[in-house]
Scaffold this motif. Structure first.
Motif, PDB file in Angstrom:
ATOM      1  N   GLU A   1      57.227  26.923  69.644  1.00  0.00           N
ATOM      2  CA  GLU A   1      57.196  25.478  69.502  1.00  0.00           C
ATOM      3  C   GLU A   1      56.581  24.912  70.774  1.00  0.00           C
ATOM      4  N   TYR A   2      55.498  24.158  70.620  1.00  0.00           N
ATOM      5  CA  TYR A   2      54.894  23.511  71.791  1.00  0.00           C
ATOM      6  C   TYR A   2      55.499  22.122  71.955  1.00  0.00           C
ATOM      7  N   GLN A   3      55.912  21.797  73.160  1.00  0.00           N
ATOM      8  CA  GLN A   3      56.350  20.429  73.455  1.00  0.00           C
ATOM      9  C   GLN A   3      55.105  19.617  73.767  1.00  0.00           C
ATOM     10  N   LEU A   4      54.955  18.499  73.125  1.00  0.00           N
ATOM     11  CA  LEU A   4      53.783  17.664  73.379  1.00  0.00           C
ATOM     12  C   LEU A   4      54.079  16.709  74.524  1.00  0.00           C
ATOM     13  N   ARG A   5      53.064  16.440  75.329  1.00  0.00           N
ATOM     14  CA  ARG A   5      53.234  15.485  76.432  1.00  0.00           C
ATOM     15  C   ARG A   5      53.404  14.089  75.855  1.00  0.00           C
ATOM     16  N   SER A   7      57.167  17.695  69.165  1.00  0.00           N
ATOM     17  CA  SER A   7      56.754  19.086  69.337  1.00  0.00           C
ATOM     18  C   SER A   7      56.010  19.579  68.096  1.00  0.00           C
ATOM     19  N   VAL A   8      55.286  20.679  68.277  1.00  0.00           N
ATOM     20  CA  VAL A   8      54.560  21.309  67.169  1.00  0.00           C
ATOM     21  C   VAL A   8      55.084  22.730  67.024  1.00  0.00           C
ATOM     22  N   VAL A   9      55.451  23.106  65.812  1.00  0.00           N
ATOM     23  CA  VAL A   9      55.826  24.498  65.572  1.00  0.00           C
ATOM     24  C   VAL A   9      54.548  25.239  65.187  1.00  0.00           C
ATOM     25  N   ALA A  10      54.020  26.051  66.119  1.00  0.00           N
ATOM     26  CA  ALA A  10      52.751  26.739  65.877  1.00  0.00           C
ATOM     27  C   ALA A  10      52.975  28.070  65.169  1.00  0.00           C
ATOM     28  N   VAL A  11      54.055  28.756  65.514  1.00  0.00           N
ATOM     29  CA  VAL A  11      54.397  30.035  64.876  1.00  0.00           C
ATOM     30  C   VAL A  11      55.847  29.933  64.438  1.00  0.00           C
ATOM     31  N   GLY A  15      43.505  33.806  58.842  1.00  0.00           N
ATOM     32  CA  GLY A  15      44.182  32.551  58.518  1.00  0.00           C
ATOM     33  C   GLY A  15      43.294  31.383  58.883  1.00  0.00           C
ATOM     34  N   GLU A  16      43.577  30.249  58.278  1.00  0.00           N
ATOM     35  CA  GLU A  16      42.746  29.062  58.504  1.00  0.00           C
ATOM     36  C   GLU A  16      42.935  28.541  59.932  1.00  0.00           C
ATOM     37  N   SER A  17      42.075  27.628  60.324  1.00  0.00           N
ATOM     38  CA  SER A  17      42.184  27.016  61.638  1.00  0.00           C
ATOM     39  C   SER A  17      43.543  26.313  61.775  1.00  0.00           C
ATOM     40  N   GLY A  18      44.198  26.555  62.905  1.00  0.00           N
ATOM     41  CA  GLY A  18      45.487  25.907  63.153  1.00  0.00           C
ATOM     42  C   GLY A  18      46.677  26.636  62.552  1.00  0.00           C
ATOM     43  N   SER A  19      46.440  27.812  61.967  1.00  0.00           N
ATOM     44  CA  SER A  19      47.552  28.523  61.315  1.00  0.00           C
ATOM     45  C   SER A  19      48.431  29.275  62.313  1.00  0.00           C
ATOM     46  N   GLY A  20      47.998  29.331  63.586  1.00  0.00           N
ATOM     47  CA  GLY A  20      48.846  29.929  64.612  1.00  0.00           C
ATOM     48  C   GLY A  20      48.382  31.284  65.104  1.00  0.00           C
ATOM     49  N   LYS A  21      47.167  31.692  64.748  1.00  0.00           N
ATOM     50  CA  LYS A  21      46.666  33.025  65.119  1.00  0.00           C
ATOM     51  C   LYS A  21      46.552  33.202  66.633  1.00  0.00           C
ATOM     52  N   SER A  22      45.910  32.224  67.292  1.00  0.00           N
ATOM     53  CA  SER A  22      45.720  32.364  68.742  1.00  0.00           C
ATOM     54  C   SER A  22      47.042  32.292  69.483  1.00  0.00           C
ATOM     55  N   THR A  23      47.941  31.460  68.994  1.00  0.00           N
ATOM     56  CA  THR A  23      49.265  31.383  69.613  1.00  0.00           C
ATOM     57  C   THR A  23      49.945  32.744  69.522  1.00  0.00           C
ATOM     58  N   LEU A  24      49.869  33.354  68.356  1.00  0.00           N
ATOM     59  CA  LEU A  24      50.483  34.662  68.167  1.00  0.00           C
ATOM     60  C   LEU A  24      49.800  35.711  69.058  1.00  0.00           C
ATOM     61  N   ASP A  73      40.719  38.027  69.815  1.00  0.00           N
ATOM     62  CA  ASP A  73      40.896  36.748  69.136  1.00  0.00           C
ATOM     63  C   ASP A  73      39.532  36.160  68.797  1.00  0.00           C
ATOM     64  N   GLU A  74      39.155  36.239  67.553  1.00  0.00           N
ATOM     65  CA  GLU A  74      37.861  35.722  67.075  1.00  0.00           C
ATOM     66  C   GLU A  74      36.720  36.204  67.975  1.00  0.00           C
ATOM     67  N   PRO A  75      36.579  37.508  68.159  1.00  0.00           N
ATOM     68  CA  PRO A  75      35.586  37.997  69.115  1.00  0.00           C
ATOM     69  C   PRO A  75      34.145  37.758  68.685  1.00  0.00           C
TER      70      PRO A  75
HETATM   71  N1  LIG Z   1      48.915  24.275  74.077  1.00  0.00           N
HETATM   72  C1  LIG Z   1      49.247  23.671  72.935  1.00  0.00           C
HETATM   73  N2  LIG Z   1      49.989  22.537  72.938  1.00  0.00           N
HETATM   74  C2  LIG Z   1      50.347  21.929  71.793  1.00  0.00           C
HETATM   75  N3  LIG Z   1      49.981  22.371  70.566  1.00  0.00           N
HETATM   76  C3  LIG Z   1      49.230  23.466  70.489  1.00  0.00           C
HETATM   77  C4  LIG Z   1      48.819  24.186  71.652  1.00  0.00           C
HETATM   78  N4  LIG Z   1      48.072  25.240  71.266  1.00  0.00           N
HETATM   79  C5  LIG Z   1      48.031  25.192  69.922  1.00  0.00           C
HETATM   80  N5  LIG Z   1      48.727  24.130  69.452  1.00  0.00           N
HETATM   81  C6  LIG Z   1      48.929  23.783  68.027  1.00  0.00           C
HETATM   82  O1  LIG Z   1      49.533  24.897  67.402  1.00  0.00           O
HETATM   83  C7  LIG Z   1      48.976  25.123  66.112  1.00  0.00           C
HETATM   84  C8  LIG Z   1      48.393  26.523  66.036  1.00  0.00           C
HETATM   85  O2  LIG Z   1      47.277  26.628  66.903  1.00  0.00           O
HETATM   86  P1  LIG Z   1      46.484  27.969  67.135  1.00  0.00           P
HETATM   87  O3  LIG Z   1      45.475  27.723  68.190  1.00  0.00           O
HETATM   88  O4  LIG Z   1      47.456  29.060  67.370  1.00  0.00           O
HETATM   89  O5  LIG Z   1      45.781  28.184  65.708  1.00  0.00           O
HETATM   90  P2  LIG Z   1      44.611  29.180  65.268  1.00  0.00           P
HETATM   91  O6  LIG Z   1      45.042  29.811  63.997  1.00  0.00           O
HETATM   92  O7  LIG Z   1      44.241  30.070  66.378  1.00  0.00           O
HETATM   93  O8  LIG Z   1      43.409  28.185  64.936  1.00  0.00           O
HETATM   94  P3  LIG Z   1      41.805  28.430  65.119  1.00  0.00           P
HETATM   95  O9  LIG Z   1      41.376  29.277  63.938  1.00  0.00           O
HETATM   96  O10 LIG Z   1      41.245  27.042  65.038  1.00  0.00           O
HETATM   97  O11 LIG Z   1      41.563  29.092  66.429  1.00  0.00           O
HETATM   98  C9  LIG Z   1      47.956  24.017  65.897  1.00  0.00           C
HETATM   99  O12 LIG Z   1      48.586  22.997  65.165  1.00  0.00           O
HETATM  100  C10 LIG Z   1      47.626  23.542  67.302  1.00  0.00           C
HETATM  101  O13 LIG Z   1      47.278  22.205  67.295  1.00  0.00           O
END
Ligand SMILES: Nc1ncnc2c1ncn2[C@@H]1O[C@H](COP(=O)(O)OP(=O)(O)OP(=O)(O)O)[C@@H](O)[C@H]1O
Ligand SMILES: [Mg+2]
Length: 279
Positions: free
Chosen positions: A14-18, A32-36, A53-62, A179-181
Motif C-alpha cells: 500500500e503506497y501512502q500518497l502525499r 493510499s493506493v493498494v498496488a499489490v 498484466g495491464e498498466s498499473g496492475s502492480g507488476k513493477s511494484t511486485l 521489468d519490461e526489458p
Molecule cells: N511510488 C508510488 N506511490 C504511489 N503510488 C504508486 C507508486 N508506484 C506505483 N503506484 C501505483 O501503484 C499501482 C501499481 O503500479 P505499478 O507501477 O506497480 O504497475 P505496473 O503494472 O508496473 O504498470 P506499468 O505496466 O504501467 O509499468 C498504480 O496504481 C500506481 O499508480
C-alpha cells in the motif's frame, strides 16, 4: 525443476500518497493506493517465469519487492526457503547480490556520466571479482569490447539494455528480475534481447522473472506464467494451458490483443489474405 527459488506469500503493498498542505491542515484522512493486494507466487529454480498484466496492475511494484528495492506492507518473501524480510547484515547483502534487476528505462538506470565499461567493472568489483572478467562478460551479452569506452548516450537502446544485463550478470545472480526489458525497444531488437535472456537461462541456469504487458513476448519463452490485474494474480499456470483455455476475462482480452497468433489456428486466420487486397 520443482525446487522453489523465490516464494511470495500474501504480499501486499500500500503506497501512502502525499497529502496537499490544505488537506493536512484540515486533518483529512491520509489517502493510499493498494498496488499489490495479497499476491502469492512460487518461482521455480531454473524457470523463466512470465508476469503479465495491464498498466498499473502492480507488476513493477511486485518486481521491486522481489529484489527488495521496496518493502511490502505485509506478507512474506522467501529466497531458497529463507525468510528475506527479516535479514540484515551479511544475509541481506548476499540476497542483494543473488537477486538482480534489469530495468525498462536504461536511460535513467545507467549513470550517464560513467563509461559503460566502468559501470560493469564496478559491479564486478562489488562482488570481489576483477575487471579481467569484463571482456568475457561483454562478449556474453553480445557487446563488442570496444564499446566499453562509450557513455550510455553513445549507444543504441538495444546496446544499453545489454549493458544493463551485463551489469546484473556481473553480480553472478541466481535470479534476474527483468521489468519490461524490451518495451522501449524496436520490435526487431525485442526478439534479440528476449533470445539473450533465454540463452542465459539455458546456459547459466539463471532463473528469470520476465515482466511484460505483452503476452506474446512472454508466452514464447516462459515456462510458467502469472497474469496480474488490479494488484492480484488472476491466473497462473504453464503458458500453453493458460493460452489454450484462459479462465479469466482479463486474460482472454490480453489474448485477443495478441496481433500474431500463438497457436496455429489464430495465425492462419490472420494471414489469410483478404479478397479486397488481392491484385
Ligand atoms: N511510488 C508510488 N506511490 C504511489 N503510488 C504508486 C507508486 N508506484 C506505483 N503506484 C501505483 O501503484 C499501482 C501499481 O503500479 P505499478 O507501477 O506497480 O504497475 P505496473 O503494472 O508496473 O504498470 P506499468 O505496466 O504501467 O509499468 C498504480 O496504481 C500506481 O499508480
Ligand atoms: Mg511497470
Amino acid at each position: 525443476m520443482s525446487e522453489v527459488l523465490l516464494e511470495l506469500k500474501e504480499i501486499r503493498k500500500e503506497y501512502q500518497l502525499r497529502q496537499p498542505l490544505v488537506q493536512r491542515l484540515r486533518r483529512e484522512p491520509k489517502r493510499s493506493v493498494v498496488a499489490v493486494d495479497g499476491v502469492s507466487l512460487a518461482v521455480p529454480k531454473g524457470a523463466v517465469f512470465g508476469l503479465v498484466g495491464e498498466s498499473g496492475s502492480g507488476k513493477s511494484t511486485l518486481a521491486q519487492i522481489m529484489v527488495q528495492l521496496i518493502r511490502p506492507t505485509s506478507g512474506q518473501l522467501c529466497f531458497r526457503g529463507e525468510d528475506v524480510l527479516g535479514l540484515n547484515g551479511a544475509g541481506a547483502k548476499a540476497f542483494r547480490h543473488g537477486v538482480q534487476m534489469v530495468f525498462q528505462d536504461t536511460g535513467s538506470s545507467l549513470n550517464p556520466r560513467k563509461r559503460v565499461g566502468r559501470t560493469v567493472a564496478e559491479a564486478l568489483a562489488a562482488r570481489g571479482a576483477t575487471s579481467a572478467e569484463l571482456p568475457r562478460l561483454l562478449d556474453r551479452v553480445g557487446l563488442d569490447v570496444t564499446l566499453a569506452g562509450r557513455f550510455p548516450h553513445e549507444l543504441s537502446g538495444g546496446q544499453r539494455q545489454r549493458v544493463g544485463i551485463a551489469r546484473a550478470l556481473a553480480m553472478a545472480p541466481e535470479l534476474l528480475v527483468a521489468d519490461e526489458p524490451v518495451s522501449a525497444l524496436d520490435v526487431s531488437l525485442q526478439g534479440q534481447i528476449i533470445n539473450l535472456l533465454q540463452e542465459l537461462n539455458a546456459e547459466l541456469g539463471l532463473t528469470i522473472v520476465l515482466i511484460s504487458h505483452d503476452l506474446a513476448v512472454v508466452a514464447r519463452v516462459c515456462s510458467a506464467l502469472a497474469v496480474m490485474s488490479h494488484g492480484q494474480v488472476v491466473e497462473e499456470g504453464i503458458p500453453q494451458q493458460v493460452l489454450r483455455s484462459p479462465q479469466h476475462a482479463y486474460t482472454q482480452s490480453l489474448l485477443a490483443a495478441v496481433p500474431r497468433g500463438l497457436d496455429g489456428r489464430r495465425r492462419a486466420d490472420r494471414t489469410t489474405p483478404s479478397p479486397s487486397l488481392s491484385p
